[in-house]
Design a protein around this motif. Structure first.
Motif, PDB file in Angstrom:
ATOM      1  N   ASP A  66       0.829  -1.212   0.000  1.00 21.26           N
ATOM      2  CA  ASP A  66       0.000   0.000   0.000  1.00 21.26           C
ATOM      3  C   ASP A  66       0.861   1.259   0.000  1.00 21.26           C
ATOM      4  O   ASP A  66       0.551   2.231  -0.710  1.00 21.26           O
ATOM      5  CB  ASP A  66      -0.917  -0.020   1.227  1.00 21.26           C
ATOM      6  N   TYR A  67       1.951   1.249   0.774  1.00 23.68           N
ATOM      7  CA  TYR A  67       2.873   2.391   0.755  1.00 23.68           C
ATOM      8  C   TYR A  67       3.464   2.585  -0.647  1.00 23.68           C
ATOM      9  O   TYR A  67       3.626   3.717  -1.119  1.00 23.68           O
ATOM     10  CB  TYR A  67       4.001   2.170   1.766  1.00 23.68           C
ATOM     11  N   TYR A  68       3.795   1.486  -1.299  1.00 17.58           N
ATOM     12  CA  TYR A  68       4.377   1.585  -2.637  1.00 17.58           C
ATOM     13  C   TYR A  68       3.370   2.178  -3.621  1.00 17.58           C
ATOM     14  O   TYR A  68       3.721   3.028  -4.453  1.00 17.58           O
ATOM     15  CB  TYR A  68       4.828   0.201  -3.096  1.00 17.58           C
ATOM     16  N   LEU A  69       2.125   1.744  -3.541  1.00 16.19           N
ATOM     17  CA  LEU A  69       1.101   2.275  -4.441  1.00 16.19           C
ATOM     18  C   LEU A  69       0.816   3.749  -4.164  1.00 16.19           C
ATOM     19  O   LEU A  69       0.440   4.494  -5.075  1.00 16.19           O
ATOM     20  CB  LEU A  69      -0.184   1.457  -4.316  1.00 16.19           C
ATOM     21  N   ARG A  70       1.002   4.165  -2.922  1.00 16.61           N
ATOM     22  CA  ARG A  70       0.813   5.581  -2.570  1.00 16.61           C
ATOM     23  C   ARG A  70       2.057   6.414  -2.882  1.00 16.61           C
ATOM     24  O   ARG A  70       2.088   7.610  -2.560  1.00 16.61           O
ATOM     25  CB  ARG A  70       0.483   5.709  -1.079  1.00 16.61           C
ATOM     26  N   ARG A  71       3.093   5.788  -3.425  1.00 16.09           N
ATOM     27  CA  ARG A  71       4.368   6.435  -3.747  1.00 16.09           C
ATOM     28  C   ARG A  71       5.082   6.970  -2.499  1.00 16.09           C
ATOM     29  O   ARG A  71       5.850   7.912  -2.580  1.00 16.09           O
ATOM     30  CB  ARG A  71       4.159   7.560  -4.761  1.00 16.09           C
ATOM     31  N   ASP A  72       4.811   6.354  -1.385  1.00 17.60           N
ATOM     32  CA  ASP A  72       5.527   6.684  -0.152  1.00 17.60           C
ATOM     33  C   ASP A  72       6.673   5.688  -0.025  1.00 17.60           C
ATOM     34  O   ASP A  72       6.630   4.730   0.754  1.00 17.60           O
ATOM     35  CB  ASP A  72       4.578   6.599   1.044  1.00 17.60           C
ATOM     36  N   TYR A  73       7.729   5.917  -0.817  1.00 16.02           N
ATOM     37  CA  TYR A  73       8.783   4.927  -0.952  1.00 16.02           C
ATOM     38  C   TYR A  73       9.628   4.774   0.318  1.00 16.02           C
ATOM     39  O   TYR A  73      10.177   3.695   0.560  1.00 16.02           O
ATOM     40  CB  TYR A  73       9.675   5.280  -2.141  1.00 16.02           C
ATOM     41  N   TRP A  74       9.746   5.822   1.091  1.00 13.11           N
ATOM     42  CA  TRP A  74      10.551   5.729   2.318  1.00 13.11           C
ATOM     43  C   TRP A  74       9.883   4.790   3.321  1.00 13.11           C
ATOM     44  O   TRP A  74      10.529   3.893   3.871  1.00 13.11           O
ATOM     45  CB  TRP A  74      10.742   7.113   2.903  1.00 13.11           C
ATOM     46  N   CYS A  75       8.579   4.970   3.547  1.00 13.14           N
ATOM     47  CA  CYS A  75       7.847   4.074   4.454  1.00 13.14           C
ATOM     48  C   CYS A  75       7.791   2.662   3.893  1.00 13.14           C
ATOM     49  O   CYS A  75       7.866   1.675   4.639  1.00 13.14           O
ATOM     50  CB  CYS A  75       6.443   4.600   4.694  1.00 13.14           C
ATOM     51  N   PHE A  76       7.668   2.562   2.562  1.00 13.85           N
ATOM     52  CA  PHE A  76       7.656   1.242   1.923  1.00 13.85           C
ATOM     53  C   PHE A  76       8.970   0.508   2.183  1.00 13.85           C
ATOM     54  O   PHE A  76       8.970  -0.687   2.536  1.00 13.85           O
ATOM     55  CB  PHE A  76       7.428   1.408   0.417  1.00 13.85           C
ATOM     56  N   ALA A  77      10.101   1.197   2.033  1.00 12.46           N
ATOM     57  CA  ALA A  77      11.403   0.555   2.218  1.00 12.46           C
ATOM     58  C   ALA A  77      11.603   0.115   3.661  1.00 12.46           C
ATOM     59  O   ALA A  77      12.044  -1.012   3.926  1.00 12.46           O
ATOM     60  CB  ALA A  77      12.518   1.512   1.787  1.00 12.46           C
ATOM     61  N   LEU A  78      11.272   0.991   4.614  1.00  7.13           N
ATOM     62  CA  LEU A  78      11.448   0.635   6.022  1.00  7.13           C
ATOM     63  C   LEU A  78      10.556  -0.536   6.421  1.00  7.13           C
ATOM     64  O   LEU A  78      10.991  -1.464   7.129  1.00  7.13           O
ATOM     65  CB  LEU A  78      11.152   1.852   6.902  1.00  7.13           C
ATOM     66  N   THR A  79       9.300  -0.496   5.973  1.00  6.49           N
ATOM     67  CA  THR A  79       8.382  -1.587   6.313  1.00  6.49           C
ATOM     68  C   THR A  79       8.865  -2.908   5.748  1.00  6.49           C
ATOM     69  O   THR A  79       8.821  -3.952   6.416  1.00  6.49           O
ATOM     70  CB  THR A  79       6.975  -1.266   5.788  1.00  6.49           C
ATOM     71  N   LEU A  80       9.351  -2.889   4.506  1.00  8.75           N
ATOM     72  CA  LEU A  80       9.807  -4.119   3.864  1.00  8.75           C
ATOM     73  C   LEU A  80      11.101  -4.639   4.494  1.00  8.75           C
ATOM     74  O   LEU A  80      11.287  -5.857   4.629  1.00  8.75           O
ATOM     75  CB  LEU A  80      10.012  -3.869   2.374  1.00  8.75           C
ATOM     76  N   VAL A  81      11.986  -3.728   4.898  1.00  6.42           N
ATOM     77  CA  VAL A  81      13.238  -4.151   5.540  1.00  6.42           C
ATOM     78  C   VAL A  81      12.955  -4.882   6.837  1.00  6.42           C
ATOM     79  O   VAL A  81      13.569  -5.927   7.127  1.00  6.42           O
ATOM     80  CB  VAL A  81      14.147  -2.934   5.775  1.00  6.42           C
ATOM     81  N   PHE A  82      12.009  -4.369   7.636  1.00  4.17           N
ATOM     82  CA  PHE A  82      11.678  -5.008   8.906  1.00  4.17           C
ATOM     83  C   PHE A  82      10.903  -6.307   8.723  1.00  4.17           C
ATOM     84  O   PHE A  82      10.639  -7.002   9.717  1.00  4.17           O
ATOM     85  CB  PHE A  82      10.874  -4.050   9.783  1.00  4.17           C
ATOM     86  N   VAL A  83      10.541  -6.633   7.488  1.00  4.53           N
ATOM     87  CA  VAL A  83       9.920  -7.929   7.207  1.00  4.53           C
ATOM     88  C   VAL A  83      10.963  -8.928   6.701  1.00  4.53           C
ATOM     89  O   VAL A  83      11.024 -10.074   7.163  1.00  4.53           O
ATOM     90  CB  VAL A  83       8.778  -7.783   6.176  1.00  4.53           C
ATOM     91  N   ILE A  84      11.807  -8.488   5.763  1.00  2.00           N
ATOM     92  CA  ILE A  84      12.708  -9.411   5.076  1.00  2.00           C
ATOM     93  C   ILE A  84      13.916  -9.779   5.932  1.00  2.00           C
ATOM     94  O   ILE A  84      14.244 -10.970   6.085  1.00  2.00           O
ATOM     95  CB  ILE A  84      13.161  -8.798   3.737  1.00  2.00           C
ATOM     96  N   VAL A  85      14.580  -8.785   6.508  1.00  3.44           N
ATOM     97  CA  VAL A  85      15.825  -9.058   7.240  1.00  3.44           C
ATOM     98  C   VAL A  85      15.607 -10.001   8.422  1.00  3.44           C
ATOM     99  O   VAL A  85      16.331 -11.009   8.560  1.00  3.44           O
ATOM    100  CB  VAL A  85      16.483  -7.731   7.676  1.00  3.44           C
ATOM    101  N   PRO A  86      14.641  -9.751   9.312  1.00  5.93           N
ATOM    102  CA  PRO A  86      14.436 -10.716  10.406  1.00  5.93           C
ATOM    103  C   PRO A  86      14.060 -12.102   9.922  1.00  5.93           C
ATOM    104  O   PRO A  86      14.480 -13.104  10.513  1.00  5.93           O
ATOM    105  CB  PRO A  86      13.301 -10.080  11.223  1.00  5.93           C
ATOM    106  N   SER A  87      13.265 -12.165   8.844  1.00  2.00           N
ATOM    107  CA  SER A  87      12.881 -13.479   8.327  1.00  2.00           C
ATOM    108  C   SER A  87      14.093 -14.256   7.838  1.00  2.00           C
ATOM    109  O   SER A  87      14.227 -15.462   8.109  1.00  2.00           O
ATOM    110  CB  SER A  87      11.861 -13.311   7.194  1.00  2.00           C
ATOM    111  N   VAL A  88      15.014 -13.582   7.149  1.00  2.00           N
ATOM    112  CA  VAL A  88      16.218 -14.256   6.666  1.00  2.00           C
ATOM    113  C   VAL A  88      17.078 -14.725   7.839  1.00  2.00           C
ATOM    114  O   VAL A  88      17.618 -15.850   7.836  1.00  2.00           O
ATOM    115  CB  VAL A  88      17.016 -13.319   5.741  1.00  2.00           C
ATOM    116  N   VAL A  89      17.211 -13.892   8.857  1.00  2.00           N
ATOM    117  CA  VAL A  89      18.006 -14.277  10.033  1.00  2.00           C
ATOM    118  C   VAL A  89      17.435 -15.531  10.687  1.00  2.00           C
ATOM    119  O   VAL A  89      18.166 -16.476  11.046  1.00  2.00           O
ATOM    120  CB  VAL A  89      18.054 -13.110  11.040  1.00  2.00           C
ATOM    121  N   VAL A  90      16.114 -15.584  10.839  1.00  2.00           N
ATOM    122  CA  VAL A  90      15.477 -16.731  11.477  1.00  2.00           C
ATOM    123  C   VAL A  90      15.616 -17.977  10.605  1.00  2.00           C
ATOM    124  O   VAL A  90      15.834 -19.083  11.121  1.00  2.00           O
ATOM    125  CB  VAL A  90      14.001 -16.413  11.774  1.00  2.00           C
TER     126      VAL A  90
END
Length: 529
Positions: A66-90
């Motif tokens: 939804d952030y990406y579709l709203r062109r709010d790329y900064w919030c999109f990047a932060l939200t996605l980072v907090f999803v992908i990085v912890p998942s990879v670590v686990v």
């Protein structure tokens, strides 16, 4: 991680000798408790845990899109980072555990077959391996050890397939789902079989549940906690709440509180020297952590909405202090020094949000110090935000936010007292100790754990030293406890005059990863112990 066996069935509880040592406070005869079994509430609990896992991850990904579709790329990047990085670590941590456990399984399978063959257990076809090693047990029972020409090629193909299957599972970030499904399968199998297979499947299910609980606990504090603070900060800065933001924040908060309570329940259920936790107590624990972590993260979000740089400095400073406090406690959790340091750093992240005991023994003083520190920090962060908030924030809105923080923390503290005063498995708290109202199981009277002073909690009975070399050569019928107990550091080993008996050969349960998952390394629950 499943229980590892040397290939023979056993009773998990010792028979009680006719005479027991004299006690200073004699009690009337007590009935032994019913043996633990996998129940429908246990199955529903696992299914609910799966639902919490999917709702947390799906809501975060949906919000990022939804952030990406709203062109709010900064919030999109932060939200996605907090999803992908912890998942990879686990996933990396989970695959590391699988690789270690599976290699140990292959090694111990050959030794188990040798022990069964040497002991002449013609009727033993009982195995503890996930990859179809019942055939090896039957072969050993017939007096023939599996050789290169007796199915070795098939077993090798199965091992290769298992490695490939687990690699695909972890690449697609589905390790938690697989472990939940595997725990359900083992629980159902324990209901369909009779002893000793029932006990075998039950404890494998318990250990698998412990693995997934620890993985999900780490993932929650690496992903859900930062995600919650991030979304709350965005909502406060924008002075509006989007439906997806509220859904993501709620799912993250529920995931955090759920996993703390779930880990505590698994910890208690998997120990013979601890009374199991009821589901009423688990629900109260969820409410306790739901409100305290909610107040904590909201105070963080309020402060971060005004002072982003100082908030980062505060979080790093708090994390460093907590990590140093944990390292000073000399934890003994992982297989190597560097893994122990990484583990301490992860627990330091947990300490940013809530209490997490990593040492055996009395924890009242440490928990009190931590609670006072968190209370002072919450008050300071909320007060600073109130004094330096932006001009667009009205006084009414500011007062409402302060009241939410205060009332949420108060409610969390209330549920904490409800848990310790009414629903704690060991009995309610009174003064400086417990008033134990529940009866102590008769089996524990003959256990080395009960020979220690009340304030010294021994290591869990199911945490054994690895059975290698001469220990395996002892074969079945070995005298001694089914589950050995290592006394705490500094405590003298109790001298027992009893010789507990077992119903048949002894299963040696071998837990890799240094007594994982913290059955004698760290605890969350007993601040008054």
């Amino acid at each position: 991680m499943a229980a590892k066996s040397d290939g023979a069935p056993v009773s998990l509880r010792n028979e009680i000798p006719p005479e027991c040592p004299s006690r200073s406070d004699p009690r009337p005869p007590q009935r032994p408790p019913a043996e633990q079994r996998y129940s429908l509430p246990d199955c529903c609990w696992t299914l609910c845990a799966l639902l919490v896992f999917f709702s947390d991850g799906a809501s975060d990904l949906w919000l990022a899109a939804d952030y990406y579709l709203r062109r709010d790329y900064w919030c999109f990047a932060l939200t996605l980072v907090f999803v992908i990085v912890p998942s990879v670590v686990v996933q990396v941590l989970s695959f590391r555990w699988f690789a270690y456990d599976f290699s140990e399984t292959v090694e111990s399978g050959t030794a188990a077959a040798a022990v069964v063959a040497a002991s002449g257990a013609e009727e033993s076809d009982f195995s503890t391996k996930d990859s179809g090693e019942r055939g090896a047990g039957r072969t050993a029972a017939a007096g023939v050890l599996p050789g290169p020409g007796t199915g070795g090629g098939a077993r090798g193909c199965c091992r290769v397939f298992m490695w490939l299957f687990q690699a695909i599972i972890h690449i697609f970030q589905l390790a938690q789902v697989w472990r939940y499904v595997h725990a359900l399968y083992l629980g159902v199998q324990s209901r369909w079989h009779r002893d000793p297979e029932r006990r075998h499947y039950y404890w494998r299910m318990m250990f698998e549940s412990a693995d997934i609980s620890m993985l999900r606990l780490l993932e929650s504090f690496l992903k859900s906690a930062p995600q919650l603070v991030l979304q709350l900060s965005i909502m406060i800065q924008a002075s509006q709440v989007l439906p997806l933001q509220g859904l993501s924040a709620s799912a993250s908060l529920i995931s955090l509180s759920w996993m703390i309570a779930s880990y505590q329940k698994v910890l208690r259920d998997s120990r013979d020297d601890k009374l199991p936790m009821s589901y009423k107590a688990v629900i109260v624990q969820i409410l306790w952590h739901l409100f305290t972590i909610g107040a904590r993260t909201l105070a963080f979000a309020l402060f971060a909405s005004v002072f982003q740089l100082y908030f980062g400095i505060f979080i790093v400073a708090h994390w460093c202090i907590m990590t140093f406090w944990i390292i000073q406690g000399e934890t003994d959790f992982c297989m190597s020094k560097w893994e122990e340091i990484i583990y301490n750093m992860m627990v330091g992240i947990v300490y940013v949000f809530c209490w997490f005991s990593v040492r055996e023994g009395r924890t009242r003083c440490r928990m009190l110090i931590y609670s006072l520190t968190v209370f002072i920090e919450n008050v300071a962060l909320t007060t600073i935000w109130y004094l330096y908030r932006g001009p667009h924030t009205s006084d009414f809105y500011a007062v409402i936010m302060v009241c939410i923080v205060a009332s949420s923390y108060a409610l969390g503290t209330f549920f904490m007292f409800v848990y310790y005063c009414l629903l704690h498995p060991d009995g309610p708290v009174s003064g400086w100790g417990y008033i134990v109202e529940k009866e102590v199981p008769v089996e524990m009277l003959a256990s080395p754990a009960t020979s220690l002073p009340p304030d010294l909690v021994s290591s869990p009975p199911r945490t054994l030293q690895r059975t290698k070399g001469s220990e395996r050569e002892q074969g079945p019928g070995v005298d001694g406890d089914v589950f050995q107990v290592r006394p705490p550091r500094g405590a003298q080993a109790p001298v027992t005059h009893l010789t507990p008996r077992t119903e048949g050969p002894v299963i040696r349960i071998d837990l890799p990863r240094k007594k994982y998952p913290a059955w004698d390394a760290h605890f969350i629950d007993p601040p008054a112990a």
